[in-house]
Design a protein around this motif. Structure first.
Motif, PDB file in Angstrom:
ATOM      1  N   THR A  85       0.845  -1.373   0.046  1.00  0.00           N
ATOM      2  CA  THR A  85       0.061  -0.135   0.144  1.00  0.00           C
ATOM      3  C   THR A  85       0.908   1.265  -0.152  1.00  0.00           C
ATOM      4  OG1 THR A  85       0.019  -0.424   2.384  1.00  0.00           O
ATOM      5  CG2 THR A  85      -2.214  -1.345   0.946  1.00  0.00           C
ATOM      6  N   GLY A  86       1.946   1.797   0.898  1.00  0.00           N
ATOM      7  CA  GLY A  86       2.704   2.123   0.904  1.00  0.00           C
ATOM      8  C   GLY A  86       4.082   2.551  -0.695  1.00  0.00           C
ATOM      9  N   THR A  87       4.266   1.578  -1.174  1.00  0.00           N
ATOM     10  CA  THR A  87       4.575   1.602  -2.478  1.00  0.00           C
ATOM     11  C   THR A  87       3.380   2.210  -3.546  1.00  0.00           C
ATOM     12  OG1 THR A  87       6.425  -0.516  -1.875  1.00  0.00           O
ATOM     13  CG2 THR A  87       5.628   0.223  -4.744  1.00  0.00           C
ATOM     14  N   LEU A  88       2.693   1.597  -3.644  1.00  0.00           N
ATOM     15  CA  LEU A  88       1.592   2.416  -4.527  1.00  0.00           C
ATOM     16  C   LEU A  88       0.968   3.982  -4.390  1.00  0.00           C
ATOM     17  CD1 LEU A  88      -0.845   1.517  -6.849  1.00  0.00           C
ATOM     18  CD2 LEU A  88      -2.305   0.781  -4.967  1.00  0.00           C
ATOM     19  N   THR A  89       1.361   3.855  -3.379  1.00  0.00           N
ATOM     20  CA  THR A  89       0.986   5.263  -2.945  1.00  0.00           C
ATOM     21  C   THR A  89       1.847   6.439  -3.444  1.00  0.00           C
ATOM     22  OG1 THR A  89      -0.528   5.389  -0.839  1.00  0.00           O
ATOM     23  CG2 THR A  89       0.566   7.046  -1.216  1.00  0.00           C
ATOM     24  N   ALA A  90       3.256   6.054  -3.376  1.00  0.00           N
ATOM     25  CA  ALA A  90       5.001   6.280  -3.297  1.00  0.00           C
ATOM     26  C   ALA A  90       4.477   6.127  -4.724  1.00  0.00           C
ATOM     27  CB  ALA A  90       5.338   6.003  -3.215  1.00  0.00           C
ATOM     28  N   PHE A  91       3.982   5.800  -5.714  1.00  0.00           N
ATOM     29  CA  PHE A  91       4.718   5.436  -7.307  1.00  0.00           C
ATOM     30  C   PHE A  91       2.857   6.740  -7.279  1.00  0.00           C
ATOM     31  CE2 PHE A  91       2.433   4.269 -10.935  1.00  0.00           C
ATOM     32  CZ  PHE A  91       3.335   3.495 -12.057  1.00  0.00           C
ATOM     33  N   VAL A  92       1.955   6.471  -7.460  1.00  0.00           N
ATOM     34  CA  VAL A  92       0.516   7.275  -7.421  1.00  0.00           C
ATOM     35  C   VAL A  92       0.913   9.296  -7.011  1.00  0.00           C
ATOM     36  CG1 VAL A  92      -1.773   8.236  -7.498  1.00  0.00           C
ATOM     37  CG2 VAL A  92      -1.141   5.834  -7.392  1.00  0.00           C
ATOM     38  N   ASP A  93       1.355   9.519  -6.228  1.00  0.00           N
ATOM     39  CA  ASP A  93       2.262  10.578  -5.430  1.00  0.00           C
ATOM     40  C   ASP A  93       3.629  10.890  -6.467  1.00  0.00           C
ATOM     41  OD1 ASP A  93       0.344  10.825  -4.241  1.00  0.00           O
ATOM     42  OD2 ASP A  93       2.110  10.089  -2.163  1.00  0.00           O
ATOM     43  N   GLY A  94       4.627  10.122  -7.064  1.00  0.00           N
ATOM     44  CA  GLY A  94       4.995  10.147  -8.226  1.00  0.00           C
ATOM     45  C   GLY A  94       5.282  10.493  -9.544  1.00  0.00           C
ATOM     46  N   ALA A  95       4.007   9.543  -9.639  1.00  0.00           N
ATOM     47  CA  ALA A  95       3.032   9.894 -11.004  1.00  0.00           C
ATOM     48  C   ALA A  95       2.713  11.651 -11.762  1.00  0.00           C
ATOM     49  CB  ALA A  95       2.652   8.950 -11.618  1.00  0.00           C
ATOM     50  N   ILE A  96       1.701  11.518 -10.354  1.00  0.00           N
ATOM     51  CA  ILE A  96       1.213  12.733 -10.641  1.00  0.00           C
ATOM     52  C   ILE A  96       2.515  13.780 -10.415  1.00  0.00           C
ATOM     53  CG2 ILE A  96      -0.009  14.242  -8.716  1.00  0.00           C
ATOM     54  CD1 ILE A  96      -1.236  12.212  -8.565  1.00  0.00           C
ATOM     55  N   ALA A  97       3.897  13.869  -9.766  1.00  0.00           N
ATOM     56  CA  ALA A  97       4.972  14.691 -10.017  1.00  0.00           C
ATOM     57  C   ALA A  97       5.675  15.333 -10.990  1.00  0.00           C
ATOM     58  CB  ALA A  97       5.649  14.348  -8.561  1.00  0.00           C
ATOM     59  N   VAL A  98       6.202  13.642 -11.761  1.00  0.00           N
ATOM     60  CA  VAL A  98       6.075  14.011 -13.039  1.00  0.00           C
ATOM     61  C   VAL A  98       5.422  14.767 -13.645  1.00  0.00           C
ATOM     62  CG1 VAL A  98       6.712  12.024 -15.217  1.00  0.00           C
ATOM     63  CG2 VAL A  98       7.634  11.191 -12.544  1.00  0.00           C
ATOM     64  N   LEU A  99       4.355  14.255 -13.977  1.00  0.00           N
ATOM     65  CA  LEU A  99       2.992  14.816 -14.809  1.00  0.00           C
ATOM     66  C   LEU A  99       3.248  16.759 -14.686  1.00  0.00           C
ATOM     67  CD1 LEU A  99       0.122  12.871 -14.972  1.00  0.00           C
ATOM     68  CD2 LEU A  99       2.241  12.550 -16.488  1.00  0.00           C
ATOM     69  N   LEU A 100       3.565  17.114 -13.434  1.00  0.00           N
ATOM     70  CA  LEU A 100       3.612  18.146 -12.980  1.00  0.00           C
ATOM     71  C   LEU A 100       5.109  18.506 -13.284  1.00  0.00           C
ATOM     72  CD1 LEU A 100       1.429  18.666  -9.508  1.00  0.00           C
ATOM     73  CD2 LEU A 100       0.604  19.014 -12.290  1.00  0.00           C
ATOM     74  N   GLY A 101       5.792  17.441 -13.721  1.00  0.00           N
ATOM     75  CA  GLY A 101       7.169  18.473 -13.899  1.00  0.00           C
ATOM     76  C   GLY A 101       8.105  18.656 -12.722  1.00  0.00           C
ATOM     77  N   ASP A 102       7.837  18.678 -11.583  1.00  0.00           N
ATOM     78  CA  ASP A 102       8.025  18.294 -10.186  1.00  0.00           C
ATOM     79  C   ASP A 102       9.200  17.319  -9.645  1.00  0.00           C
ATOM     80  OD1 ASP A 102       6.661  20.554  -9.862  1.00  0.00           O
ATOM     81  OD2 ASP A 102       5.019  19.598  -8.281  1.00  0.00           O
ATOM     82  N   ARG A 103       8.857  16.077  -9.966  1.00  0.00           N
ATOM     83  CA  ARG A 103      10.042  15.224 -10.577  1.00  0.00           C
ATOM     84  C   ARG A 103      10.953  14.225 -12.284  1.00  0.00           C
ATOM     85  NH1 ARG A 103       7.963  11.391  -5.813  1.00  0.00           N
ATOM     86  NH2 ARG A 103       9.910   9.542  -6.388  1.00  0.00           N
ATOM     87  N   SER A 104      11.609  13.751 -12.104  1.00  0.00           N
ATOM     88  CA  SER A 104      11.835  12.754 -13.555  1.00  0.00           C
ATOM     89  C   SER A 104      11.495  11.829 -12.504  1.00  0.00           C
ATOM     90  CB  SER A 104      13.601  12.762 -13.194  1.00  0.00           C
ATOM     91  OG  SER A 104      14.358  11.866 -11.921  1.00  0.00           O
ATOM     92  N   ILE A 105      11.572  10.843 -14.161  1.00  0.00           N
ATOM     93  CA  ILE A 105      10.775   9.666 -15.371  1.00  0.00           C
ATOM     94  C   ILE A 105      11.597   8.574 -13.723  1.00  0.00           C
ATOM     95  CG2 ILE A 105      12.070   9.373 -16.160  1.00  0.00           C
ATOM     96  CD1 ILE A 105       9.005   8.272 -17.033  1.00  0.00           C
ATOM     97  N   ALA A 106      12.728   8.913 -13.989  1.00  0.00           N
ATOM     98  CA  ALA A 106      13.551   8.032 -13.323  1.00  0.00           C
ATOM     99  C   ALA A 106      13.644   7.629 -12.281  1.00  0.00           C
ATOM    100  CB  ALA A 106      14.866   8.744 -13.457  1.00  0.00           C
ATOM    101  N   SER A 107      13.061   8.362 -11.358  1.00  0.00           N
ATOM    102  CA  SER A 107      12.311   8.374  -9.739  1.00  0.00           C
ATOM    103  C   SER A 107      11.740   7.552  -9.524  1.00  0.00           C
ATOM    104  CB  SER A 107      11.390   9.463  -8.947  1.00  0.00           C
ATOM    105  OG  SER A 107      10.457  10.003  -9.569  1.00  0.00           O
ATOM    106  N   LEU A 108      10.719   7.309 -10.688  1.00  0.00           N
ATOM    107  CA  LEU A 108       9.566   6.224 -10.661  1.00  0.00           C
ATOM    108  C   LEU A 108       9.885   4.621 -11.057  1.00  0.00           C
ATOM    109  CD1 LEU A 108       6.281   7.961 -12.960  1.00  0.00           C
ATOM    110  CD2 LEU A 108       6.957   7.578 -10.080  1.00  0.00           C
ATOM    111  N   LEU A 109      11.400   4.509 -11.221  1.00  0.00           N
ATOM    112  CA  LEU A 109      11.379   3.256 -11.606  1.00  0.00           C
ATOM    113  C   LEU A 109      10.921   1.700 -10.174  1.00  0.00           C
ATOM    114  CD1 LEU A 109      13.207   1.180 -13.714  1.00  0.00           C
ATOM    115  CD2 LEU A 109      14.940   2.086 -12.531  1.00  0.00           C
TER     116      LEU A 109
END
Length: 324
Positions: A208-232
Motif C-alpha cells: 500500500t505504501g509503494t502504490l501510494t508512492a507510485f501514484v504520488d510520483g506519477a503526479i509529480a512527474v506529470l507536473l514536472g516536479d520530478r524526473s521519470i527515473a524516480s518512478l523506477l
C-alpha cells in the motif's frame, strides 16, 4: 461459454450499463483493499459474479495470435469479435473501477497504518474474526478430511503470521509476484479477502505504501516536479504485483475452481481456518503499539474491533440469502 444475454458488442451497450459495471468495480476494489472483506462477495451482491468467473475462465491466450492481423480491417474485426466473445470489454471496465478504488483506498489505509497502527490492526482483527465466524457458520467439520484441512490451515497461518508480524519482511520481486498471484483469490472466491493474504504474508503495508508512492510520483512527474527515473523502483514493484495477479487469474482461478468442485468443504475449511490462525498477527501488532494497558489505551482498540466486526456482520445480514 458466455450467455447470449451477456455477449454484447461494445457499441451496442448503453453508456449507463458500462457506468454501472465501472461502479460495481469500484465497490469490489474498495472491498479488495480491506483485509477481511472480499471483492468476490461484492460481485455476488451486485449480480456479476457468474459473468466475472465465466469471462476470466474463457480468456484464451491463443487470441494473441490475432494481433498479427491488425494491419487489415478484416483482421481488426476478427480481433474485436474475439475480444467481445471473451467479454474482455467487461473485464476492462470492471478492472478500471477496481484499480480506481484500490488506488484511493490504499492511500487511506496506508495513512491509517502510519498514524494509528494499533487501532488499524484492531479494525483488521474485527474484520477478519467476524468474516471467519460468518463463514464457519456455513461449514461442517464432520469428516476427518475436513478436520485435517482446518487444522492445517490454522497451523499454517498461525506460524506464518508469527514470522511476519512486527518484521520488516522480505519484499523481493519474486515475493511480490507470488503475493499478487495469491491476492487475486479475493476476486475469485467470495468470503475470502485478498488483502487478508497480503497481511498474512507481511506485504500489505509495504505494497500500500509503494502504490501510494507510485501514484504520488506519477503526479509529480506529470507536473514536472520530478524526473521519470524516480518512478523506477515503485513502478517495478507495482508492475510485478500486477503481473503476478494476471498470472494468478489464469492459474489460481482454475485451481480454486477445481478444488471447490472436487473438495469444496475441505477447501473452504482450510481457507477459513487460515483466517482464524492469522488473527495472531493483528494481536501481536496491537500489543506492540500499546505501551501500557489501561482503559484509556484499550478502549480505542476495542471500538475499532467492534467497528470492523460490525461492518462484516451488517454486510452478512444483507447477503444472508447468498450461497457461496
Amino acid at each position: 461459454m458466455i450467455d447470449d444475454s451477456q455477449r454484447h458488442a461494445v457499441g451496442d451497450t448503453p453508456l449507463y450499463s458500462w457506468l454501472s459495471v465501472y461502479l460495481k468495480g469500484i465497490a469490489m476494489g474498495m472491498a479488495d483493499s480491506i483485509p477481511g472483506v472480499s471483492g468476490g462477495t461484492i460481485a455476488f451482491i451486485t449480480g456479476i459474479y457468474e459473468r466475472l468467473i465465466t469471462a476470466i475462465t474463457n480468456l484464451d491466450p491463443n487470441a494473441l495470435a490475432l494481433l498479427g492481423g491488425l494491419g487489415s480491417s478484416s483482421g481488426r474485426r476478427r480481433l474485436y469479435e474475439r475480444l467481445v466473445e471473451m467479454d474482455v470489454p467487461f473485464l476492462v471496465v470492471l478492472g478500471t473501477g477496481i484499480v480506481t478504488a484500490v488506488v484511493a483506498m490504499s492511500r487511506v489505509v496506508y495513512g491509517a497504518l502510519q498514524q494509528a497502527p494499533g487501532a488499524t490492526f484492531a479494525f483488521f482483527f474485527g474484520l477478519i474474526a467476524a468474516s471467519a465466524i460468518v463463514l464457519y457458520d456455513q461449514l461442517s467439520l464432520s469428516t476427518p478430511g475436513r478436520i485435517v484441512a482446518a487444522v492445517a490451515g490454522f497451523a499454517l497461518a498461525f506460524l506464518v503470521s508469527g514470522v511476519t508480524a512486527g518484521a520488516d519482511g522480505i519484499h523481493t520481486l519474486p515475493i511480490v509476484f507470488v503475493s499478487g498471484a495469491i491476492a487475486i483469490v479475493a476476486m475469485i472466491l467470495p468470503g475470502v479477502s485478498g488483502a487478508f493474504f497480503l497481511v498474512l504474508l507481511g506485504q500489505y503495508e509495504y505494497l500500500t505504501g509503494t502504490l501510494t508512492a507510485f501514484v504520488d510520483g506519477a503526479i509529480a512527474v506529470l507536473l514536472g516536479d520530478r524526473s521519470i527515473a524516480s518512478l523506477l523502483d515503485p513502478a517495478t514493484t507495482v508492475v510485478t504485483f500486477v503481473g503476478g495477479a494476471v498470472i494468478g487469474v489464469v492459474t489460481v482461478a482454475h485451481a480454486i475452481r477445481w478444488a471447490l468442485n472436487h473438495y469444496r468443504a475441505a477447501t473452504l475449511s482450510f481457507l477459513v481456518s487460515l483466517m482464524v490462525g492469522a488473527l495472531r498477527l493483528p494481536v501481536i501488532e496491537m500489543r506492540a503499539n500499546v505501551e501500557t494497558f489501561s482503559l484509556a489505551s484499550v478502549s480505542p482498540l476495542a471500538l475499532a474491533v467492534l467497528a470492523g466486526g460490525g461492518a462484516v456482520l451488517v454486510l452478512d445480514h444483507y447477503t444472508d440469502d447468498l450461497s457461496y
